[in-house]
Design a protein around this motif. Structure first.
Motif, PDB file in Angstrom:
ATOM      1  N   GLY A 192       0.797  -1.227   0.000  1.00  0.00           N
ATOM      2  CA  GLY A 192       0.000   0.000   0.000  1.00  0.00           C
ATOM      3  C   GLY A 192       0.830   1.278   0.000  1.00  0.00           C
TER       4      GLY A 192
ATOM      5  N   ASP B  73       0.304   3.872  -2.930  1.00  0.00           N
ATOM      6  CA  ASP B  73      -0.801   4.826  -2.798  1.00  0.00           C
ATOM      7  C   ASP B  73      -0.348   6.051  -2.015  1.00  0.00           C
ATOM      8  OD1 ASP B  73      -2.496   3.154  -4.129  1.00  0.00           O
ATOM      9  OD2 ASP B  73      -3.460   2.358  -2.335  1.00  0.00           O
ATOM     10  N   VAL B  74       0.372   5.780  -0.915  1.00  0.00           N
ATOM     11  CA  VAL B  74       0.842   6.886  -0.074  1.00  0.00           C
ATOM     12  C   VAL B  74       1.796   7.772  -0.870  1.00  0.00           C
ATOM     13  CG1 VAL B  74       2.133   7.470   2.004  1.00  0.00           C
ATOM     14  CG2 VAL B  74       0.551   5.551   2.030  1.00  0.00           C
ATOM     15  N   LEU B  75       2.696   7.139  -1.639  1.00  0.00           N
ATOM     16  CA  LEU B  75       3.647   7.913  -2.431  1.00  0.00           C
ATOM     17  C   LEU B  75       2.923   8.707  -3.517  1.00  0.00           C
ATOM     18  CD1 LEU B  75       6.546   5.325  -2.770  1.00  0.00           C
ATOM     19  CD2 LEU B  75       6.520   7.395  -1.387  1.00  0.00           C
ATOM     20  N   ALA B  76       1.867   8.108  -4.099  1.00  0.00           N
ATOM     21  CA  ALA B  76       1.121   8.796  -5.157  1.00  0.00           C
ATOM     22  C   ALA B  76       0.415  10.030  -4.604  1.00  0.00           C
ATOM     23  CB  ALA B  76       0.111   7.840  -5.794  1.00  0.00           C
ATOM     24  N   LEU B  77       0.025   9.986  -3.331  1.00  0.00           N
ATOM     25  CA  LEU B  77      -0.700  11.116  -2.731  1.00  0.00           C
ATOM     26  C   LEU B  77       0.234  12.059  -1.984  1.00  0.00           C
ATOM     27  CD1 LEU B  77      -3.817   9.211  -1.376  1.00  0.00           C
ATOM     28  CD2 LEU B  77      -3.691  10.682  -3.355  1.00  0.00           C
TER      29      LEU B  77
ATOM     30  N   ILE C 253      -1.576   4.293 -14.220  1.00  0.00           N
ATOM     31  CA  ILE C 253      -2.570   3.383 -14.800  1.00  0.00           C
ATOM     32  C   ILE C 253      -2.714   2.148 -13.915  1.00  0.00           C
ATOM     33  CG2 ILE C 253      -3.007   1.850 -16.759  1.00  0.00           C
ATOM     34  CD1 ILE C 253      -1.854   4.049 -18.542  1.00  0.00           C
TER      35      ILE C 253
ATOM     36  N   LEU D  41      -2.397   1.977 -10.750  1.00  0.00           N
ATOM     37  CA  LEU D  41      -3.035   2.299  -9.467  1.00  0.00           C
ATOM     38  C   LEU D  41      -4.539   2.473  -9.600  1.00  0.00           C
ATOM     39  CD1 LEU D  41      -0.597   4.800  -7.719  1.00  0.00           C
ATOM     40  CD2 LEU D  41      -1.172   2.497  -7.019  1.00  0.00           C
ATOM     41  N   ARG D  42      -5.017   2.617 -10.828  1.00  0.00           N
ATOM     42  CA  ARG D  42      -6.439   2.865 -11.033  1.00  0.00           C
ATOM     43  C   ARG D  42      -7.306   1.816 -10.356  1.00  0.00           C
ATOM     44  NH1 ARG D  42      -9.091   4.848 -15.456  1.00  0.00           N
ATOM     45  NH2 ARG D  42      -9.594   2.755 -16.079  1.00  0.00           N
TER      46      ARG D  42
END
Lengths: 221, 221
Positions: free
Chosen positions: A78, A81-85, A218, A220-221
């Protein structure tokens, strides 16, 4: 800058801890180059002729070994997700992770290569061009690999697919990197292949973070 | 970074006619709601109804195929959300404090305050891999405390928490909302949040569910 530093230090720490795979590439590189003379035979002339190519092929494969976990470990727990946000753009995340991969996988190969080249009877004048070639060529391996790792991040056992995607893209670096050492070994000027190796690396450094970040988004979608 | 955003005046998260596809399948159709400053919204509904997908869409990870998600005043949503999903985004090879310090480096919060806030100070030096599931979950939730984001998106946050930790969690959500934050929480348990509104999600109509993903159609169809 603070966020970038935090991520880079975390990547380095994780790579060096258990299951991180920092030593994996180096160990593979050592083994391949130490057993190659056993397979080829003790004929020094032949060994010194194949040495540059062998060293580069071993470096390519050693880099590939730890690439499949570059983003996969973060996707599975997970963290991706944290890095993406996070305040860091995805492109910066990719660049920092690829840089950490190079520091823990590519750089040790550069240091180990001259020692191992002894066992392959690399001609004396070829040492310096080979080390410089590896130094400026191996970052491209990590950054091109990051694109492959991002594309295959969601695939279980994606390592094989990753190799198929990435190895063809490694060919230019392999050709010019090995040519630099080969030419120097024959007493020719290695500058042109070295410059081309550097050019490929610069090109990849500029392009790969964007391609890999798009692939990750893509996935992570 | 982002520390001051809670002082913003009227902040409002608005969702209009939202449609989200996942893996080519229609998951959410025509959903609309709004969350104001200081409000908590609880998502309820059977498994597979799209609660997690909605949270990922709100976080900007799953782009909507129709409708709009807006944050007023006109702000970039991804800079203001913090998401905790089914996975805790914890690195098991790092200690509890190291995990928090990395997130603090990434988001710019205070790791020590979050450690104490989450009641994890006794575990600070323990490798996260040796923590219980509930302790890992607390660590994952502690990330929200230091991220300093206005909108908390929580996907089943109470899983593996004991009663005491659940009370701690609801206390944190209340404090966050009282400070002008927002929370969108997908959960099956009755949380002690009397002021929270409840959104009951329903499956999209079967005939609508046959629609294909416009993302796939538009680019590869």
């Amino acid at each position: 800058m603070r966020a970038a530093r935090a991520l880079l230090l975390r990547e380095l720490a994780l790579a060096l801890r258990s299951g991180g795979g920092a030593g994996l590439g180096l160990a593979f590189f050592l083994i391949v180059l130490l057993i190659a003379p056993l397979g080829i035979g003790p004929e020094l002339g032949l060994l010194s002729r194949v040495a540059p190519g062998l060293i580069w092929i071993a470096a390519l494969l050693a880099c590939l070994l730890s690439l499949d976990r570059l983003f996969q470990a973060d996707l599975e727990d997970g963290s991706l997700d944290v890095l993406a946000l996070s305040p860091l753009p995805m492109e910066a995340v990719v660049a920092l992770k690829a840089l950490a991969h190079w520091l823990t996988t590519g750089l040790p190969l550069v240091v180990a290569a001259p020692v191992l080249a002894l066992t392959l009877a690399l001609p004396g004048p070829a040492y310096l061009p080979m080390v410089i070639g590896l130094l400026i060529g191996t970052p491209a391996l990590s950054f091109i690999g990051a694109v492959g790792a991002a594309l295959t991040v969601g695939i279980r056992r994606g390592g094989l697919l990753l190799s198929l995607l990435v190895l063809p893209l490694y060919i230019p670096t392999l050709i010019f990197g090995a040519q630099a050492a080969i030419r120097a070994g024959r007493g020719l000027d290695p500058a042109t292949p070295l410059l081309l190796t550097g050019a490929i690396t610069l090109f990849t450094l500029a392009l790969a973070p964007f391609a890999a970040a798009a692939a990750l988004r893509i996935n992570l979608r | 970074m982002g520390r001051s955003e809670r002082q913003d005046g009227a902040m409002r998260l608005e969702v209009e006619d939202l449609t989200v596809h996942r893996g080519g399948r229609l998951v959410i159709a025509g959903l609309g709601f709004a969350v104001d400053r200081g409000e908590a919204l609880i998502l309820r509904g059977p498994n597979g109804v799209g609660k997690s997908t909605l949270l990922r869409a709100l976080a900007g990870l799953a782009p909507p195929s129709g409708g709009r998600i807006t944050l007023t005043p006109d702000l970039a949503l991804e800079d203001h959300v913090a998401l905790t999903g089914h996975l805790d985004a914890i690195k098991l090879q790092m200690s509890v404090a190291e995990n928090l310090r990395f997130w603090a480096g990434l988001h710019g919060g205070d790791a020590d305050a979050a450690l104490i806030g989450a009641g994890l100070e006794a575990l600070a030096d323990r490798p996260a891999g040796f923590c219980s599931a509930g302790q890992k979950r607390r660590l994952g939730l502690a990330r929200l405390l230091l991220a300093g984001r206005a909108i908390w998106l929580m996907d089943e946050p109470t899983v593996s928490l004991d009663r005491e930790a659940e009370a701690w969690l609801t206390g944190q959500v209340r404090t966050h909302c009282a400070g002008g934050g927002m929370a969108v929480i997908a959960t099956h348990v009755a949380l002690d949040l009397p002021a929270a509104r409840v959104l009951r999600m329903q499956r999209p109509e079967p005939q609508a569910a046959h629609g294909t993903d416009p993302f796939l159609q538009g680019r590869w169809g």
